[in-house]
Design a protein around this motif. Structure first.
Motif, PDB file in Angstrom:
ATOM      1  N   THR A 118       0.855  -1.193   0.000  1.00 57.81           N
ATOM      2  CA  THR A 118       0.000   0.000   0.000  1.00 57.81           C
ATOM      3  C   THR A 118       0.886   1.235   0.000  1.00 57.81           C
ATOM      4  O   THR A 118       1.803   1.351   0.809  1.00 57.81           O
ATOM      5  N   SER A 120       0.341   5.560  -0.416  1.00 56.49           N
ATOM      6  CA  SER A 120      -0.553   6.721  -0.543  1.00 56.49           C
ATOM      7  C   SER A 120      -2.024   6.314  -0.632  1.00 56.49           C
ATOM      8  O   SER A 120      -2.786   6.855  -1.443  1.00 56.49           O
ATOM      9  N   GLY A 121      -2.433   5.328   0.165  1.00 57.30           N
ATOM     10  CA  GLY A 121      -3.826   4.896   0.205  1.00 57.30           C
ATOM     11  C   GLY A 121      -4.242   3.958  -0.905  1.00 57.30           C
ATOM     12  O   GLY A 121      -5.394   3.522  -0.962  1.00 57.30           O
ATOM     13  N   THR A 123      -3.761   0.269  -2.551  1.00 57.39           N
ATOM     14  CA  THR A 123      -3.251  -1.067  -2.280  1.00 57.39           C
ATOM     15  C   THR A 123      -3.233  -1.872  -3.570  1.00 57.39           C
ATOM     16  O   THR A 123      -4.232  -1.923  -4.294  1.00 57.39           O
ATOM     17  N   GLY A 143      -8.591   1.184  -3.177  1.00 56.96           N
ATOM     18  CA  GLY A 143      -8.359   2.416  -2.406  1.00 56.96           C
ATOM     19  C   GLY A 143      -9.449   3.396  -2.791  1.00 56.96           C
ATOM     20  O   GLY A 143     -10.623   3.137  -2.553  1.00 56.96           O
TER      21      GLY A 143
END
Length: 156
Positions: A118, A120-121, A123, A143
């Motif tokens: 993952t 920056s948010g 995955t 995400g």
């Protein structure tokens, strides 16, 4: 009888000197050079001295790839740079994979890779296989959005 004792003493002295020489002189055996890392693909269990030539499964993945992927959301093209991880001999970093502008970590075993990272948010999870210079990766992104893709990459 004296002659016998002299001969016997000479033989014992010779045996003692020979034994001391054989056990105290350095061996004539030469060190065998090779890869001494058991995690390497070319590990040599008989090597005494590492010659710096160990190769790892991840080595075949290292380089720049031109990628084209077919996703549920569309077809995309991008360039990815794969580098080795500094923390794990089985690890690689997928730079700009999927044109997401992030570096995703993957683990290599033989000709296969596994992504479960993952950044920056976002995955990514999936698996891939390399055959020569062709790398195919099946992955899911989740995400802010959800997408399933098959990326076909060619080493440049």
């Amino acid at each position: 009888m004296k002659i016998f004792n002299f001969k016997m003493n000479s033989y014992l002295a010779l045996l003692l000197v020979s034994t001391l020489l054989m056990t105290s002189l350095p061996s004539c055996k030469k060190d065998k050079q090779g890869c001494t890392d058991p995690l390497a693909e070319n590990y040599d269990k008989d090597a005494d001295v590492d010659n710096g030539a160990c190769t790892y499964a991840r080595d075949k993945f290292i380089g720049t790839f031109a990628g084209t992927e077919n996703c549920d959301s569309g077809t995309y093209s991008w360039t990815m740079t794969v580098t080795e991880s500094s923390t794990d001999v089985a690890g690689i970093i997928l730079g700009n994979f999927g044109d997401f502008g992030e570096n995703f970590r993957a683990t290599v075993s033989g000709a296969n890779l596994t992504i479960n990272d993952t950044q920056s948010g976002l995955t990514l999870s999936g698996t891939g296989t390399i055959n020569g210079g062709a790398l195919t990766i099946n992955y899911q992104a989740s995400g802010a959005f959800v997408d399933e893709c098959v990326a076909n990459c060619v080493k440049q």
